[in-house]
Design a protein around this motif. Structure first.
Motif, PDB file in Angstrom:
ATOM      1  N   TYR A   1      -4.787   6.818  -0.596  1.00 60.01           N
ATOM      2  CA  TYR A   1      -4.419   5.445   0.162  1.00 60.01           C
ATOM      3  C   TYR A   1      -4.688   4.643  -1.232  1.00 60.01           C
ATOM      4  O   TYR A   1      -5.749   4.487  -1.579  1.00 60.01           O
ATOM      5  CB  TYR A   1      -5.190   4.915   1.256  1.00 60.01           C
ATOM      6  CG  TYR A   1      -4.174   3.896   1.958  1.00 60.01           C
ATOM      7  CD1 TYR A   1      -3.357   4.478   2.844  1.00 60.01           C
ATOM      8  CD2 TYR A   1      -4.564   2.454   1.919  1.00 60.01           C
ATOM      9  CE1 TYR A   1      -2.559   3.637   3.885  1.00 60.01           C
ATOM     10  CE2 TYR A   1      -3.838   1.690   2.751  1.00 60.01           C
ATOM     11  CZ  TYR A   1      -2.775   2.282   3.438  1.00 60.01           C
ATOM     12  OH  TYR A   1      -2.018   1.419   4.341  1.00 60.01           O
TER      13      TYR A   1
ATOM     14  N   ALA B   1       0.831  -1.042  -0.213  1.00 57.80           N
ATOM     15  CA  ALA B   1      -0.081   0.032  -0.062  1.00 57.80           C
ATOM     16  C   ALA B   1       0.935   1.288   0.018  1.00 57.80           C
ATOM     17  O   ALA B   1       1.865   1.069   0.494  1.00 57.80           O
ATOM     18  CB  ALA B   1      -0.743   0.094   1.255  1.00 57.80           C
TER      19      ALA B   1
ATOM     20  N   SER C   1      -3.761   0.432  -2.638  1.00 58.17           N
ATOM     21  CA  SER C   1      -3.099  -0.656  -2.455  1.00 58.17           C
ATOM     22  C   SER C   1      -3.301  -1.434  -3.663  1.00 58.17           C
ATOM     23  O   SER C   1      -4.224  -1.507  -4.511  1.00 58.17           O
ATOM     24  CB  SER C   1      -3.714  -1.496  -1.199  1.00 58.17           C
ATOM     25  OG  SER C   1      -5.218  -1.712  -1.584  1.00 58.17           O
TER      26      SER C   1
END
Length: 147
Positions: free
Chosen positions: A112, A96, A114
């Protein structure tokens, strides 16, 4: 490879959010303790700096979730981590990237992203587990930045 991209806006300056996330060894500073689903019992550390692995033992779980700090850049408020060792929810590989950006009015955003693979090739269980973890992360960070 499966991906999740999300973000959360905070009513706190980017520097405060970065201070919490850059202190990789001390996730307990911000992880929510009042959510019964995933409560940290203890964290054991291995190494230091880039490469530091935090083994997060959660109440009711047999094995820790082990996260390794792969990259950290204070200038861009960016970090990368991987889940290593025994991974939860059928995940076979995971990395991530978190990036904090300053917003107007002293606010900030955690972006974020991932990428992960799973044993079955089907991401449903892992996707649900990760999205729940991200919501807890956002909830804990919001509470920690408002103190």
């Amino acid at each position: 490879m499966h991906q999740i991209t999300t973000h959360h806006d905070f009513d706190a300056p980017a520097a405060l959010l970065w201070d919490l996330l850059a202190d990789f060894a001390h996730i307990e500073r911000w992880w929510p303790q009042d959510v019964p689903a995933v409560q940290i019992e203890r964290v054991e550390l291995e190494g230091e700096g880039i490469g530091l692995t935090r083994h997060i033992y959660n109440k009711g779980f047999a094995a820790p979730v082990s996260e390794r700090l792969d990259f950290q850049d204070p200038a861009t408020m960016t970090y990368k981590l991987s889940i290593v060792g025994q991974r939860p929810a059928g995940i076979t590989a995971y990395q991530a990237t978190g990036r904090i950006e300053a917003l107007a009015g002293g606010r900030s955003r955690l972006n974020y992203h991932s990428e992960f693979t799973t044993e079955s090739g089907q991401p449903d269980e892992a996707d649900a587990f990760l999205r729940m973890a991200y919501e807890l992360m956002f909830q804990g960070l919001a509470a920690a930045t408002s103190r």
